[in-house]
Enzyme design. Structure first.
Site, PDB file in Angstrom:
ATOM      1  N   LYS A  10       2.428  14.690 -10.378  1.00 33.55           N
ATOM      2  CA  LYS A  10       2.332  14.604  -8.911  1.00 33.55           C
ATOM      3  C   LYS A  10       1.797  13.258  -8.464  1.00 33.55           C
ATOM      4  CE  LYS A  10      -2.331  15.272  -8.685  1.00 33.55           C
ATOM      5  NZ  LYS A  10      -3.358  14.642  -7.836  1.00 33.55           N
ATOM      6  N   THR A  70      -1.051  15.610  -2.537  1.00 38.11           N
ATOM      7  CA  THR A  70      -1.113  14.215  -2.959  1.00 38.11           C
ATOM      8  C   THR A  70      -0.040  13.366  -2.292  1.00 38.11           C
ATOM      9  OG1 THR A  70      -1.869  15.061  -5.096  1.00 38.11           O
ATOM     10  CG2 THR A  70      -1.316  12.744  -5.000  1.00 38.11           C
TER      11      THR A  70
END
Length: 333
Positions: free
Chosen positions: A193, A250
């Site tokens: 991620k 994120t």
């Protein structure tokens, strides 16, 4: 419960603060490598370097010195160190009686004679196979956890008793902790991620629009899932907190350092300038190449990840990266 948190960065500090504020009244020590930093934090009752203005719970103790002696007296050891330090710490703790959980996300940088790096649980299997170990992961900005804002994490381990111990240590009215035995899936989600957040930051910095951002996040989740399945993970893990949850946070959160790198690259900064301006580590910068190398070794296609690697290495510019991805041949979803 006696808990020792090794590493006084932003995330290690936030986790230690959470445990110290727990209604069960845990005995929590935050260990810092730098004795001067430990003394300053103990006196000021905050980590001014990383979490300025967020006060420690009264019971949190900050220490330095002999970390192994502290760990031998603990019921639970939590490693809040960067991924690069995990192997050394697990090696030192291999005979530790207390179970150990780590917070770091990413693939280890490969040794000179290796084609790719390893995930945390793979490192542990090499250097401390008898250690009761696991990982605490999920969508979490350190400052929000330290402030006691509502958050949720995943306690992942093949050891059911350790998963429950992590729940007992950290689950509270402000922090929900879910159990998951799929360590590989949780770690893959946490590693990849960060790389995709750089791509999303680039997308936002070039003002490509919300449609482009949604497409990038969705196709990024597909890349995470493909790599995870190749490493033995369960597909449903990627629909949870450490997959979709961590990816969305994120890629969209203004506190994301990895997203910030992409934004700065879109503004024309060099990678060195972007990293220097952050003042903190952006794990995606260091893990992008290791993610791509592991995918290549497994024969897993990850075009977004590879494009980020080429961008970071200077082989392609921002606009050309977009053109490359949009120009790929059509295929089924």
């Amino acid at each position: 419960m006696k808990i020792v948190v090794i590493g006084a960065g932003a995330w290690g500090t936030a986790v230690a603060m959470t445990a110290a504020a727990h209604p069960a009244g845990h005995d929590v020590t935050l260990w810092a490598r730098d004795a001067a930093q430990a003394s300053a934090m103990q006196a000021a009752r905050q980590n001014a370097r990383y979490l300025e203005g967020v006060s420690f719970p009264p019971s949190l103790c900050v220490a330095s010195g002999d970390a192994l002696a502290l760990c031998q007296q603990a019921d639970l050891v939590v490693l809040g160190t960067p991924m690069a330090a995990l192997r050394a710490w697990l090696t030192q703790l291999q005979a530790c009686a207390a179970p150990v959980a780590w917070l770091c996300k990413g693939f280890e940088a490969p040794a000179p004679d290796q084609a790719y790096g390893l995930l945390g649980h793979e490192v542990c299997a090499q250097v401390a196979p008898a250690l009761r170990a696991g990982v605490l992961s999920g969508p979490s900005f350190a400052v929000e956890v330290a402030r006691g804002q509502p958050s949720a994490l995943v306690a992942a381990s093949s050891d059911a008793a350790l998963r429950q111990l992590l729940v007992q240590a950290f689950h509270s009215s402000a922090l929900r902790v879910y159990e998951n035995p799929d360590v590989a899936g949780v770690e893959v989600g946490g590693a990849v991620k960060n790389v995709l957040a750089i791509a999303t930051g680039l997308c936002d910095g070039l003002a490509l629009g919300l449609n482009a951002r949604a497409a990038l996040i969705t196709r990024g989740l597909a890349e995470i899932t493909r790599l995870g399945l190749a490493l033995g993970a369960r597909v449903d893990t990627f629909m949870g907190l450490s997959g979709l949850g961590d990816l969305v946070l994120t890629c969209t959160g203004d506190l994301s350092r990895n997203r910030r790198v992409g934004l700065l690259l879109a503004q024309g900064m060099t990678l060195a300038q972007a990293v220097q301006s952050l003042g903190h580590v952006a794990e995606g910068v260091y893990s992008a190449r290791t993610v791509a190398a592991r995918a290549q070794a497994l024969g897993v296609e990850m075009p977004l990840t590879q494009t980020v690697v080429d961008l970071l290495d200077g082989r392609i510019q921002a606009e050309a990266a977009v053109q490359r991805l949009m120009g790929r041949d059509p295929r089924g979803e």
